[in-house]
Design a protein around this motif. Structure first.
Motif, short mmCIF file in Angstrom:
data_model
loop_
_atom_site.label_atom_id
_atom_site.label_comp_id
_atom_site.label_asym_id
_atom_site.label_seq_id
_atom_site.Cartn_x
_atom_site.Cartn_y
_atom_site.Cartn_z
N ASN A 198 12.30 -45.34 18.12
CA ASN A 198 11.58 -45.91 19.26
C ASN A 198 10.16 -46.30 18.88
OD1 ASN A 198 13.76 -45.67 20.82
ND2 ASN A 198 12.95 -44.10 22.20
N ALA A 199 9.52 -45.37 18.17
CA ALA A 199 8.13 -45.61 17.80
C ALA A 199 8.03 -46.85 16.91
CB ALA A 199 7.56 -44.38 17.08
N TRP A 200 8.97 -46.97 15.99
CA TRP A 200 8.98 -48.08 15.05
C TRP A 200 9.16 -49.40 15.80
CZ3 TRP A 200 8.05 -48.72 9.91
CH2 TRP A 200 8.53 -49.88 9.29
N GLU A 201 10.13 -49.37 16.73
CA GLU A 201 10.43 -50.61 17.43
C GLU A 201 9.30 -51.02 18.37
OE1 GLU A 201 14.27 -49.88 19.06
OE2 GLU A 201 15.26 -50.29 17.13
N SER A 202 8.55 -50.02 18.84
CA SER A 202 7.47 -50.37 19.77
C SER A 202 6.24 -50.90 19.05
CB SER A 202 7.11 -49.15 20.62
OG SER A 202 6.52 -48.18 19.80
N MET A 203 6.27 -50.87 17.73
CA MET A 203 5.11 -51.41 17.00
C MET A 203 5.31 -52.89 16.69
SD MET A 203 3.35 -48.94 14.41
CE MET A 203 2.27 -47.67 14.97
N ASP A 204 4.23 -53.58 16.60
CA ASP A 204 4.28 -55.02 16.40
C ASP A 204 4.87 -55.35 15.03
OD1 ASP A 204 3.93 -57.65 16.26
OD2 ASP A 204 1.72 -57.65 16.47
N PRO A 205 6.01 -56.07 15.01
CA PRO A 205 6.65 -56.39 13.73
C PRO A 205 5.74 -57.20 12.81
CG PRO A 205 8.10 -56.92 15.56
CD PRO A 205 6.77 -56.59 16.16
N ASP A 206 4.76 -57.91 13.42
CA ASP A 206 3.87 -58.73 12.59
C ASP A 206 3.00 -57.87 11.67
OD1 ASP A 206 4.89 -60.92 13.70
OD2 ASP A 206 3.29 -61.18 15.20
N THR A 207 2.83 -56.62 12.05
CA THR A 207 1.99 -55.76 11.21
C THR A 207 2.77 -55.21 10.02
OG1 THR A 207 2.56 -53.73 12.37
CG2 THR A 207 0.71 -54.99 13.23
N GLU A 208 4.06 -55.53 10.00
CA GLU A 208 4.89 -54.93 8.96
C GLU A 208 4.59 -55.55 7.59
OE1 GLU A 208 8.92 -54.15 10.01
OE2 GLU A 208 9.60 -54.41 7.93
N ARG A 209 4.49 -54.69 6.60
CA ARG A 209 4.32 -55.14 5.22
C ARG A 209 5.39 -54.45 4.38
NH1 ARG A 209 2.13 -58.37 7.34
NH2 ARG A 209 -0.01 -59.15 7.25
N VAL A 210 6.15 -55.24 3.67
CA VAL A 210 7.25 -54.67 2.88
C VAL A 210 7.07 -55.06 1.41
CG1 VAL A 210 9.75 -54.48 2.66
CG2 VAL A 210 8.74 -55.03 4.87
N ASP A 211 7.36 -54.14 0.54
CA ASP A 211 7.33 -54.47 -0.87
C ASP A 211 8.22 -53.48 -1.61
OD1 ASP A 211 6.76 -55.81 -3.13
OD2 ASP A 211 4.58 -55.59 -3.01
N GLU A 212 8.55 -53.87 -2.83
CA GLU A 212 9.39 -52.97 -3.62
C GLU A 212 8.65 -52.49 -4.84
OE1 GLU A 212 13.21 -54.64 -4.33
OE2 GLU A 212 13.59 -54.90 -2.18
N TYR A 213 8.95 -51.26 -5.22
CA TYR A 213 8.27 -50.65 -6.35
C TYR A 213 9.29 -49.98 -7.26
CZ TYR A 213 4.22 -51.13 -3.30
OH TYR A 213 3.26 -51.61 -2.49
N GLY A 214 9.03 -50.02 -8.55
CA GLY A 214 9.84 -49.24 -9.49
C GLY A 214 9.08 -47.97 -9.81
N LEU A 215 9.75 -46.85 -9.67
CA LEU A 215 9.05 -45.58 -9.91
C LEU A 215 9.35 -45.02 -11.29
CD1 LEU A 215 9.49 -43.83 -6.46
CD2 LEU A 215 7.70 -45.38 -7.21
N GLY A 216 10.13 -45.75 -12.07
CA GLY A 216 10.44 -45.25 -13.41
C GLY A 216 11.49 -44.17 -13.36
N PRO A 217 11.83 -43.62 -14.52
CA PRO A 217 12.87 -42.58 -14.54
C PRO A 217 12.35 -41.29 -13.91
CG PRO A 217 11.95 -42.95 -16.73
CD PRO A 217 11.28 -43.92 -15.83
N ARG A 218 13.19 -40.66 -13.14
CA ARG A 218 12.80 -39.41 -12.50
C ARG A 218 13.92 -38.39 -12.67
NH1 ARG A 218 7.58 -39.18 -9.78
NH2 ARG A 218 6.89 -41.33 -9.97
#
Lengths: 891, 199
Positions: free
Chosen positions: A787-807
């Motif tokens: 609910n909290a996620w959906e109530s936030m403005d989608p325009d503020t969303e920033r998405v990116d991908e990261y490689g964390l290396g071997p773990r």
């Protein structure tokens, strides 16, 4: 061994008449105990009296202190008797009386004499008794004898000493650890039990020394283990070593796996099972490794012994959670267990089948379960319900038959926990399977028409208020809700009023009719609590005029929005407010937002997914109140405004150095205050004018604005000195700080405690520390992430991908990111199931400047243990969303 | 104990679930009241079951319960959720076997109460503060009755006796391997004590 019992009832009457303890009375027995003082001891009579005393103790009769002491003293007289049987009883009752320290002294010499007796029985028992009742000081006196006893040629004596050693290791480890050589020798004993006990003790002594445990396992897995019990121990220790060493990265082989597998062919069933269980519990176990263990367990499934069937099915049930495919081979054997006389076995079989079953077998299984549900206990029913829930999530197309099943059992008799499990399941199905929503909601409505549990009624009403208005025909739920207002207790009535109001606020067309119902609620006639009337009044006054019109967004948010303050904090603040009467109205901003303890798992709403109770995350600092109080007493810092966050203490010295110092970072809007907690550990010194010289050359954005020195720091009395920095507002400035402790040291005469007049200036180098981005983020949970996620403005969303290396594992990667961001994990998503290759983690918090932040992290791990992460951030401020990405990118 | 097998309780109850003799080794039930409640719960979950020929098992609030009924007595051994249930069953059989011997095959409530001393001694010789001391019924019974601590002397068959004699001779000739053979006998005899008996 078992003989059929012919006439139960007659037997019972008889035995009631002839019980040797019929009409036994404590007072009389205590009188009888006087025979212990006779000059001519009658051993038989004394034994009888002790048996009576033991009977009383075993039945839970409590002796007063005086009574116990009196009995104890009388018993000590019995050491004069040479009668073996009596002595044996004396040992037994001394243990049961658990004498106090001053009483133990009385009996010590007698027991020590017995410890050196030539009669083995005396030696063995005296050791066990003495070790049971002794304390550390006495132990040093008898240590020599115990060491001898460990290597005594009589195995019973040796075992007695070793078992006592295992107990003593809990209370006086430093002494027992000195016996390693003797214990090591005993591990080589040819007596099976001695080896077993020695192995247990040796492992406990060395359990923190990985290398030693590994050596022990290496030598024993190649050597001779003489009893099934010892073999079971060795399997457990081997698993521990495997856990700690991990898989050989070159060959992919697991050390000691061959040993575990060989144990599957042992002749003792307990060993076979222990080994099979150990293999199934290996972390990241492969199918190849699992197969032999599963084969053995499958054989056990058709054993004639219920214990073996139970053990096997219980283990397979656990395996089915992580490796359902590996268990499917056993499905035929498993199905025949559904009719097992032992219902525990049947339940486990059913739930395993539910986990491994495929879509086509669902209906057949459900039929079998329906017959079976009526004759098992609630606890088992809950297990079945949970299995059905996960099955339904796996095969959403089958929701109809599964939902029907749930609603049927919801109507039947059952206790609270069971009903709650069913309701929880229906709620989860409604959320995750859109098609199931309408029928599910109606099932819940039917249920609250006749529900005896207030908690469940209110939870369902709350859920109905959230979901009902979004359905195609919300009006059909109103009847059920309004019935609650008429028929139920005040708590449920109040919930129903809120639910009605939600329908009114969200469904404009229903509003006029809802208003009529709400107005009726104003006449609720409960004299003691006015909560129903109050709520109705509030809603009527805030929801507009009752015409068909859209409700104002702010009003909706105010009435039904989520409270972004931890409820426990709210409760504490309100309680304080109520205790100190004041004219000022309560200010909700005065409630601290820091999450202080774990969210209450027990009380969570049914809407949440059940979280496995993993290890609790490290408790965030609970000292923020105290910090705030300390800081507010320092006038220099008074104008810094409200404290945003205090970090956990960071140690700046090694343990056991002359001066122990740690630092707490206090973050304010424009300022940062470092609180150095100092302890002087040298009795001969008094420190005065203590300050910390901070070099902020690697923290450019910070400029020092104030220092609060510490006047004096006597021995072992912790005190604080502070340094304040200014920093740009709104920017999460980071940097590294080097520290030096500067002070005047004065010699102290430890005999008088007086310090010399003259002191010497001195400095002491401390470790560096950093202010990091996470310092600007508060852990604040949200109750419903979606609910909290959906109530936030989608325009503020920033998405990116990261490689964390071997773990090493996903767990490690998840924890690393959580601690880097310093956010609060929500809905238990910080717990990564074993062996997972992907995981989603939900985080929430407040960024400095009171900006709400929500984060979704999706992790994936490929076969070479490379971890990739997708980071999605929403927040009240786009800049903050970007700032979080920066943190991750630079972390 | 972190890794060792741990027995949390041994219960001996009568047909109505009343305590005949029970031992509690875990801190889970500090007061007698909690102990009674536990007994009552375990009893009500199991008393309708048929556990006369084979030991039965169930799980109750994270507690594994293995049990067996003989005449008018109900015997229970309980352990933690992680415990090896087969091992707990072995403890149960050991207790039953030992009590069977000390009560001279008449295992019922009347006999158990009449010889409560022996029953309690059997429990004491099987479990010490939750740790398994012995799982061999004969040896437990022997220690409880105090007949002899030289294990198994009176129980030895001719064959075993000969073997032990041979072991002794070989040992005298310091042929380690042969002595080992006697020593490896599973019920915990040491070649020394056998030898003591033989000579």
């Amino acid at each position: 061994m078992a003989q059929p019992l012919v006439k139960k009832d007659d037997d019972r009457d008889e035995e009631a008449d002839y019980s040797p303890f019929l009409g036994i009375e404590k007072g009389a027995v205590l009188q009888d105990a006087r025979v212990f003082n006779d000059p001519q001891l009658d051993a038989r009579r004394c034994s009888q009296v002790i048996t009576k005393l033991l009977y009383l103790l075993n039945q839970g009769d409590s002796f007063t202190k005086v009574e116990a002491t009196e009995v104890f003293f009388a018993v000590t007289k019995l050491f004069q008797s040479k009668d073996n049987g009596l002595r044996r009883m004396v040992y037994l009752i001394i243990k049961d009386l658990s004498p106090s320290a001053d009483e133990v002294i009385i009996v010590t010499s007698s027991l020590m004499k017995d410890m050196n007796s030539r009669t083995d029985m005396y030696r063995a028992n005296a050791i066990r008794v003495l070790c049971r009742i002794t304390d550390g000081t006495l132990l040093t006196q008898i240590e020599r004898y115990l060491k001898q006893a460990i290597v005594d040629k009589n195995p019973v004596v040796a075992s007695a000493a070793l078992v006592s050693g295992i107990h003593l290791l809990q209370t006086t480890p430093e002494i027992v650890k000195r016996w390693s050589n003797e214990v090591q020798e005993a591990v080589q004993s040819r007596a099976a039990l001695v080896q077993f006990h020695a192995l247990a003790l040796l492992h406990q002594i060395r359990q923190n020394d990985r290398l030693a445990v590994s050596k022990l396992v290496t030598s024993l897995t190649k050597g001779t283990v003489r009893s099934p019990l010892a073999q079971c121990l060795l399997i457990r220790y081997t698993s521990q070593v495997i856990r700690e060493t991990g898989v050989n990265s070159q060959t992919g082989d697991r050390p000691f796996y061959d040993y575990l597998e060989s144990c599957l062919r042992h002749k003792a069933e307990m060993v076979i099972f222990e080994a099979a269980k150990a293999i199934t519990e290996l972390s990241n176990v492969t199918t190849r490794e699992l197969t032999p263990a599963i084969t053995v367990l499958q054989l056990l499934l058709s054993s004639s012994k219920p214990v073996l069937r139970f053990a096997a099915v219980r283990t397979l049930n656990k395996v089915a959670m992580t490796h359902p495919m590996a268990v499917t081979n056993c499905n035929i054997d498993m199905e025949s267990l559904i009719s097992d006389q032992n219902r525990s076995i049947a339940t486990l079989a059913i739930t395993t089948l539910l986990k491994t079953g495929n879509e086509s077998s669902v209906d057949r299984l459900m039929k079998q379960i329906t017959n079976f549900m009526s004759d098992i206990a609630d606890e088992f029913k809950i297990v079945v319900v949970e299995a059905i829930r996960s099955l339904c999530l796996k095969f959403p197309l089958k929701y109809r038959s599964l939902m029907n099943f749930l609603s049927n059992i919801l109507r039947e008799e059952g206790g609270f926990e069971y009903k709650k499990a069913i309701v929880d399941s229906i709620v989860i199905l409604i959320r995750d399977i859109p098609d199931a929503k309408e029928s599910g909601l109606l099932h819940l409505c039917e249920f609250i028409e006749d529900c005896e549990f207030t908690y469940l009624s209110t939870q369902i009403l709350h859920f109905l208020g959230n979901e009902g208005p979004k359905t195609s025909d919300p009006s059909k739920y109103i009847r059920y809700i309004y019935n609650r207002v008429i028929l139920e207790n005040a708590t449920v009535r109040a919930s129903a009023v809120s639910t009605l109001a939600k329908f009114g606020a969200l469904v404009d067309s229903l509003k006029p009719r809802i208003f009529i119902l709400l107005r009726r609620c104003l006449f609720d006639n409960d004299d003691e609590v006015s909560v129903v009337r109050d709520r109705a009044t509030l809603y009527l006054n805030s929801l507009g005029d009752g015409s068909v019109a859209e409700t104002d967004k702010d009003v909706k948010e105010f009435l039904f929005g989520s409270l972004d303050i931890p409820l426990t904090n709210m409760e504490t603040t309100l309680r304080n407010y109520a205790q100190n009467p004041t004219e000022e109205p309560f200010d909700i901003d005065s409630v601290p937002r820091e999450v202080k303890s774990l969210p209450l798992v027990e009380k969570k709403a049914p809407g949440k997914k059940p979280t496995p109770l993993g290890p609790p995350p490290p408790a965030p600092t609970s000292a923020s109140d105290a910090y705030e109080r300390i800081l507010s007493t320092i006038p220099e810092f008074a104008n810094f405004g409200k404290l945003f966050k205090s970090s956990v203490p960071v140690e700046l010295t090694e343990a056991e150095t002359e001066y122990a110092v740690n630092v707490v970072k206090h973050i304010f809007d424009h300022h940062v205050v470092f609180q150095y907690n100092c302890t002087n550990t040298i009795p001969e010194q008094l420190l005065e004018n203590v300050t910390v010289i901070v070099d902020a050359s690697e923290a450019e954005e910070f400029s020092e604005v104030g220092v609060k020195p510490l006047k004096s720091l006597p021995y072992d009395t912790p005190a604080q000195t502070f340094v304040a920095f200014e920093r740009p507002e709104g920017v999460p400035s980071v940097g590294k700080f080097s520290n030096t402790l500067r002070f005047t040291v004065k010699e102290v005469d430890t005999s008088t405690g007086e310090a010399e007049d003259d002191g010497v200036e001195d400095e002491y180098q401390l470790e560096d520390f950093e202010v990091v981005a996470a310092d600007y983020i508060l852990k604040v949970g949200v109750s419903n992430f979606r609910n909290a996620w959906e109530s936030m403005d989608p325009d503020t969303e920033r998405v990116d991908e990261y490689g964390l290396g071997p773990r090493e594992s996903l767990v490690e990667a998840v924890n690393a990111v959580i601690s880097l961001l310093g956010l609060q994990p929500c809905e238990g998503t910080e717990t990564v199931p074993n062996n997972s290759r992907s995981h989603t983690c939900l985080l929430s918090g407040v960024y400095i400047g009171n900006v709400k932040v929500l984060v979704r992290l999706s992790f994936g791990m490929d076969s070479s243990k490379e971890v990739a992460m997708k980071l999605a951030v929403r927040s009240d401020d786009v800049n903050v969303s970007e700032a979080l990405h920066e943190i991750v990118a630079s972390g | 104990m972190e890794f060792g097998p741990f027995v949390k309780s041994i219960l001996i109850l009568d047909l109505e679930g009343k305590r005949v003799a029970s031992k509690f080794y875990s801190d889970d039930w500090p007061t007698n009241e909690e102990r009674r409640t536990f007994e009552k719960n375990v009893f009500s979950m199991t008393h309708m079951k048929n556990a006369r020929t084979e030991a039965e098992v169930t799980i109750f609030k994270d507690e594994i319960v293995v049990y067996k009924f003989i005449e008018d007595l109900h015997f229970y051994v309980t352990g933690g959720e992680e415990e090896n249930e087969v091992l707990l069953a072995t403890v149960l059989e050991a207790v039953l076997g030992a009590i069977f011997i000390v009560l001279k095959k008449k295992v019922n409530k009347m006999e158990a109460l009449t010889h409560l001393d022996l029953v309690l001694l059997c429990l004491d010789e099987t479990i010490d503060g939750g740790i398994i001391v012995d799982t061999d019924a004969k040896s437990i019974a022997r220690k409880a009755t105090g007949v002899s601590l030289d294990p198994g002397a009176e129980e030895l068959t001719i064959g075993e006796a000969l073997k032990s004699a041979r072991g002794q001779v070989m040992k005298a000739l310091s042929v380690e391997n042969m002595a080992m053979e006697v020593g490896t006998h599973d019920s915990g005899f040491s070649s020394n004590s056998l030898a003591d008996w033989w000579f």
